[in-house]
Design a protein around this motif. Sequence first.
Motif, PDB file in Angstrom:
ATOM      1  N   CYS A  71      42.056  22.707  41.509  1.00  0.00           N
ATOM      2  CA  CYS A  71      41.393  23.809  40.787  1.00  0.00           C
ATOM      3  C   CYS A  71      40.613  23.288  39.585  1.00  0.00           C
ATOM      4  CB  CYS A  71      42.412  24.846  40.334  1.00  0.00           C
ATOM      5  SG  CYS A  71      43.043  25.855  41.674  1.00  0.00           S
ATOM      6  N   GLU A  78      33.111  27.750  42.786  1.00  0.00           N
ATOM      7  CA  GLU A  78      34.236  27.465  43.683  1.00  0.00           C
ATOM      8  C   GLU A  78      35.498  28.193  43.218  1.00  0.00           C
ATOM      9  OE1 GLU A  78      33.455  22.987  45.353  1.00  0.00           O
ATOM     10  OE2 GLU A  78      33.909  23.200  43.205  1.00  0.00           O
ATOM     11  N   ALA A  81      35.198  31.880  44.066  1.00  0.00           N
ATOM     12  CA  ALA A  81      35.409  32.078  45.503  1.00  0.00           C
ATOM     13  C   ALA A  81      36.896  31.974  45.842  1.00  0.00           C
ATOM     14  CB  ALA A  81      34.601  31.057  46.305  1.00  0.00           C
ATOM     15  N   LEU A  82      37.575  31.034  45.222  1.00  0.00           N
ATOM     16  CA  LEU A  82      39.014  30.886  45.446  1.00  0.00           C
ATOM     17  C   LEU A  82      39.761  32.132  44.973  1.00  0.00           C
ATOM     18  CD1 LEU A  82      41.515  29.244  46.237  1.00  0.00           C
ATOM     19  CD2 LEU A  82      41.447  28.214  43.950  1.00  0.00           C
ATOM     20  N   ARG A  84      38.594  35.185  44.787  1.00  0.00           N
ATOM     21  CA  ARG A  84      38.313  36.273  45.740  1.00  0.00           C
ATOM     22  C   ARG A  84      39.151  36.129  47.010  1.00  0.00           C
ATOM     23  NH1 ARG A  84      33.066  35.366  43.944  1.00  0.00           N
ATOM     24  NH2 ARG A  84      32.576  34.116  45.776  1.00  0.00           N
ATOM     25  N   ARG A  85      39.212  34.909  47.551  1.00  0.00           N
ATOM     26  CA  ARG A  85      40.010  34.683  48.766  1.00  0.00           C
ATOM     27  C   ARG A  85      41.490  34.949  48.509  1.00  0.00           C
ATOM     28  NH1 ARG A  85      36.990  29.989  49.032  1.00  0.00           N
ATOM     29  NH2 ARG A  85      38.812  28.731  48.528  1.00  0.00           N
ATOM     30  N   THR A  86      41.967  34.485  47.377  1.00  0.00           N
ATOM     31  CA  THR A  86      43.378  34.661  47.043  1.00  0.00           C
ATOM     32  C   THR A  86      43.712  36.134  46.853  1.00  0.00           C
ATOM     33  OG1 THR A  86      43.419  32.484  46.004  1.00  0.00           O
ATOM     34  CG2 THR A  86      45.197  34.003  45.418  1.00  0.00           C
ATOM     35  N   GLU A  87      42.849  36.856  46.162  1.00  0.00           N
ATOM     36  CA  GLU A  87      43.079  38.290  45.971  1.00  0.00           C
ATOM     37  C   GLU A  87      43.088  39.025  47.306  1.00  0.00           C
ATOM     38  OE1 GLU A  87      39.968  39.230  43.187  1.00  0.00           O
ATOM     39  OE2 GLU A  87      41.299  38.904  41.464  1.00  0.00           O
ATOM     40  N   ALA A  88      42.182  38.664  48.206  1.00  0.00           N
ATOM     41  CA  ALA A  88      42.131  39.306  49.526  1.00  0.00           C
ATOM     42  C   ALA A  88      43.393  38.989  50.331  1.00  0.00           C
ATOM     43  CB  ALA A  88      40.885  38.856  50.285  1.00  0.00           C
ATOM     44  N   GLU A  89      43.826  37.735  50.282  1.00  0.00           N
ATOM     45  CA  GLU A  89      45.039  37.357  51.009  1.00  0.00           C
ATOM     46  C   GLU A  89      46.264  38.072  50.447  1.00  0.00           C
ATOM     47  OE1 GLU A  89      45.353  33.097  51.110  1.00  0.00           O
ATOM     48  OE2 GLU A  89      43.422  32.885  52.120  1.00  0.00           O
ATOM     49  N   ASP A  92      46.240  41.657  51.638  1.00  0.00           N
ATOM     50  CA  ASP A  92      46.697  41.735  53.029  1.00  0.00           C
ATOM     51  C   ASP A  92      48.213  41.564  53.123  1.00  0.00           C
ATOM     52  OD1 ASP A  92      44.107  42.077  53.921  1.00  0.00           O
ATOM     53  OD2 ASP A  92      43.855  39.989  54.554  1.00  0.00           O
TER      54      ASP A  92
END
Length: 95
Positions: A71, A78, A81-82, A84-89, A92
């Motif tokens: 990180c 970057e 983006a990380l 955003r991906r982490t929040e989406a995961e 879910d």
Amino acid sequence: MHDSAYELAGDRRMTKAVRLLLEKLAAGTDGTLKEMAEGVLAGNLDLREAAHSSIYGDALSAATEPALRRCAEMDEDERRALVRRTEAELEDLLG
């Protein structure tokens, strides 16, 4: 799960995240982290005390250090983006 985990998590969703993380550690191959997670899940070990202990704290630091290093090496785009991906995961996973 030890009361300290509920107190640290603060709300239902974060409690679920903490439980899932502890379950993953308990199923893992790192003996020290496995022991810690099993102790917290069984209600026998305070999560705060474990994290601050030299045995478990050092193991947690060693396990997270590579990710923290990656990180730190990321540029701002970057990292965003990380996040955003982490929040989406997490959304879910935790619903």
